[in-house]
Write a protein that holds these residues in place. Structure first.
Motif, PDB file in Angstrom:
ATOM      1  N   TYR A  71     -10.609  10.153  37.456  1.00  0.00           N
ATOM      2  CA  TYR A  71      -9.264   9.863  37.557  1.00  0.00           C
ATOM      3  C   TYR A  71      -8.960   8.613  36.328  1.00  0.00           C
ATOM      4  O   TYR A  71      -9.716   7.842  36.190  1.00  0.00           O
ATOM      5  CB  TYR A  71      -8.801   9.555  38.780  1.00  0.00           C
ATOM      6  N   GLU A  72      -7.725   8.878  35.684  1.00  0.00           N
ATOM      7  CA  GLU A  72      -7.380   7.849  34.659  1.00  0.00           C
ATOM      8  C   GLU A  72      -5.867   7.621  34.877  1.00  0.00           C
ATOM      9  O   GLU A  72      -4.896   8.530  35.327  1.00  0.00           O
ATOM     10  CB  GLU A  72      -7.305   8.488  33.299  1.00  0.00           C
ATOM     11  N   VAL A  73      -5.523   6.297  35.171  1.00  0.00           N
ATOM     12  CA  VAL A  73      -4.305   6.020  35.682  1.00  0.00           C
ATOM     13  C   VAL A  73      -3.700   5.646  34.320  1.00  0.00           C
ATOM     14  O   VAL A  73      -3.986   5.181  33.424  1.00  0.00           O
ATOM     15  CB  VAL A  73      -4.334   4.652  36.549  1.00  0.00           C
ATOM     16  N   GLU A  74      -2.361   6.294  34.285  1.00  0.00           N
ATOM     17  CA  GLU A  74      -1.439   5.909  33.127  1.00  0.00           C
ATOM     18  C   GLU A  74      -0.637   4.726  33.240  1.00  0.00           C
ATOM     19  O   GLU A  74       0.418   4.854  33.610  1.00  0.00           O
ATOM     20  CB  GLU A  74      -0.622   7.270  32.938  1.00  0.00           C
ATOM     21  N   THR A  75      -1.368   3.586  32.719  1.00  0.00           N
ATOM     22  CA  THR A  75      -0.857   2.439  33.096  1.00  0.00           C
ATOM     23  C   THR A  75       0.567   2.025  32.505  1.00  0.00           C
ATOM     24  O   THR A  75       1.214   0.894  32.724  1.00  0.00           O
ATOM     25  CB  THR A  75      -1.744   1.207  32.640  1.00  0.00           C
ATOM     26  N   GLY A  76       0.966   3.081  31.258  1.00  0.00           N
ATOM     27  CA  GLY A  76       2.221   2.638  30.729  1.00  0.00           C
ATOM     28  C   GLY A  76       3.153   3.248  31.313  1.00  0.00           C
ATOM     29  O   GLY A  76       4.427   2.907  30.615  1.00  0.00           O
ATOM     30  N   ARG A  77       3.096   3.974  32.355  1.00  0.00           N
ATOM     31  CA  ARG A  77       4.345   4.722  32.901  1.00  0.00           C
ATOM     32  C   ARG A  77       5.166   3.319  33.802  1.00  0.00           C
ATOM     33  O   ARG A  77       4.553   2.503  34.342  1.00  0.00           O
ATOM     34  CB  ARG A  77       3.827   5.584  34.140  1.00  0.00           C
ATOM     35  N   THR A  78       6.264   3.609  33.975  1.00  0.00           N
ATOM     36  CA  THR A  78       7.283   2.830  34.401  1.00  0.00           C
ATOM     37  C   THR A  78       7.173   2.982  36.165  1.00  0.00           C
ATOM     38  O   THR A  78       6.841   4.250  36.441  1.00  0.00           O
ATOM     39  CB  THR A  78       8.767   2.593  34.129  1.00  0.00           C
ATOM     40  N   GLU A  88       5.851  -1.797  34.222  1.00  0.00           N
ATOM     41  CA  GLU A  88       5.002  -0.836  34.206  1.00  0.00           C
ATOM     42  C   GLU A  88       3.872  -0.641  35.284  1.00  0.00           C
ATOM     43  O   GLU A  88       3.712  -1.617  35.728  1.00  0.00           O
ATOM     44  CB  GLU A  88       4.383  -0.899  32.817  1.00  0.00           C
ATOM     45  N   ILE A  89       3.263   0.516  35.605  1.00  0.00           N
ATOM     46  CA  ILE A  89       2.373   0.487  36.498  1.00  0.00           C
ATOM     47  C   ILE A  89       1.255  -0.496  36.387  1.00  0.00           C
ATOM     48  O   ILE A  89       0.910  -1.185  37.092  1.00  0.00           O
ATOM     49  CB  ILE A  89       1.894   1.996  36.627  1.00  0.00           C
ATOM     50  N   GLY A  90       0.909  -0.439  34.932  1.00  0.00           N
ATOM     51  CA  GLY A  90      -0.267  -1.590  34.535  1.00  0.00           C
ATOM     52  C   GLY A  90       0.117  -3.147  35.045  1.00  0.00           C
ATOM     53  O   GLY A  90      -0.729  -3.687  35.570  1.00  0.00           O
ATOM     54  N   ASP A  91       1.437  -3.415  35.195  1.00  0.00           N
ATOM     55  CA  ASP A  91       1.596  -4.814  35.514  1.00  0.00           C
ATOM     56  C   ASP A  91       1.210  -4.925  37.128  1.00  0.00           C
ATOM     57  O   ASP A  91       1.006  -5.936  37.210  1.00  0.00           O
ATOM     58  CB  ASP A  91       3.243  -4.844  35.510  1.00  0.00           C
ATOM     59  N   PHE A  92       1.858  -3.800  38.042  1.00  0.00           N
ATOM     60  CA  PHE A  92       1.556  -3.894  39.159  1.00  0.00           C
ATOM     61  C   PHE A  92      -0.019  -3.853  39.739  1.00  0.00           C
ATOM     62  O   PHE A  92      -0.487  -4.706  40.224  1.00  0.00           O
ATOM     63  CB  PHE A  92       2.031  -2.539  40.059  1.00  0.00           C
ATOM     64  N   LEU A  93      -0.739  -2.962  38.746  1.00  0.00           N
ATOM     65  CA  LEU A  93      -2.128  -2.876  39.044  1.00  0.00           C
ATOM     66  C   LEU A  93      -2.760  -4.234  38.838  1.00  0.00           C
ATOM     67  O   LEU A  93      -3.758  -4.599  39.329  1.00  0.00           O
ATOM     68  CB  LEU A  93      -2.886  -1.655  38.086  1.00  0.00           C
ATOM     69  N   GLN A  94      -2.494  -4.882  37.689  1.00  0.00           N
ATOM     70  CA  GLN A  94      -2.853  -5.996  37.144  1.00  0.00           C
ATOM     71  C   GLN A  94      -2.972  -7.052  38.396  1.00  0.00           C
ATOM     72  O   GLN A  94      -3.841  -7.736  38.653  1.00  0.00           O
ATOM     73  CB  GLN A  94      -2.442  -6.691  36.070  1.00  0.00           C
ATOM     74  N   LEU A  95      -1.723  -7.263  38.750  1.00  0.00           N
ATOM     75  CA  LEU A  95      -1.419  -8.268  39.969  1.00  0.00           C
ATOM     76  C   LEU A  95      -2.182  -7.972  41.390  1.00  0.00           C
ATOM     77  O   LEU A  95      -2.820  -8.795  41.753  1.00  0.00           O
ATOM     78  CB  LEU A  95       0.004  -8.085  40.336  1.00  0.00           C
ATOM     79  N   MET A  96      -2.358  -6.479  41.663  1.00  0.00           N
ATOM     80  CA  MET A  96      -2.896  -6.389  42.847  1.00  0.00           C
ATOM     81  C   MET A  96      -4.404  -6.510  42.844  1.00  0.00           C
ATOM     82  O   MET A  96      -5.149  -6.328  43.724  1.00  0.00           O
ATOM     83  CB  MET A  96      -2.514  -4.682  43.245  1.00  0.00           C
TER      84      MET A  96
END
Length: 110
Positions: A71-78, A88-96
Motif C-alpha cells: 500500500y502507498e498512502v497519497e500524502t498530498g491529498r487533502t 493534507e493527509i501527510g500533515d495528519f500522518l506526520q503528527l500521528m
C-alpha cells in the motif's frame, strides 16, 4: 473477530477507524489486513472495506507483489472534513506517526 476495549471515559475517540487504518498502512506498507484489524480493533472484513474506501477515494494505492498487497498512502491529498480541507493527509500522518509504535499498542495504558 477482534474487539477493541472502550476508551476509559466513554465510547468514542477522536481518531476514526478510517484514520487508524490509514496510520497502519502509512507505518507499514506491507502490513496484512489481519494485522491492521488487530491493531485497530475491528474485524478483518471491516479493515478490507475501509482500505477499499480509501483506495476508491484516491488516498491509498494498492499493488500486488506476489501473494501480498503493498500500500502507498497519497500524502498530498487533502483531508476530507470541511474543517480540515486546508491540510493534507501527510500533515495528519506526520503528527500521528511521531513516536507511534504499532507493536506496543496493547502495552500503552488506556
Amino acid at each position: 473477530m477482534s474487539s477493541a476495549p472502550l476508551p476509559p471515559n466513554g465510547s468514542w475517540t477522536f481518531v476514526t477507524n478510517h484514520a487508524a487504518v490509514l496510520l497502519c498502512l502509512a507505518r507499514d506498507s506491507g502490513i496484512r489486513m489481519r494485522d491492521v484489524a488487530d491493531r485497530v480493533g475491528i474485524t478483518e472484513r471491516a479493515a478490507q472495506r475501509i482500505v477499499a474506501d480509501l483506495a476508491n477515494e484516491g488516498y491509498v494505492t494498492r499493488r500486488r507483489i506476489g501473494r501480498r498487497n503493498v500500500y502507498e498512502v497519497e500524502t498530498g491529498r487533502t483531508m476530507r472534513h470541511r474543517l480540515a480541507r486546508h491540510r493534507e493527509i501527510g500533515d495528519f500522518l506526520q503528527l500521528m506517526l511521531e513516536g507511534l509504535d504499532l507493536e506496543q499498542l496493547e502495552k500503552i495504558p488506556g
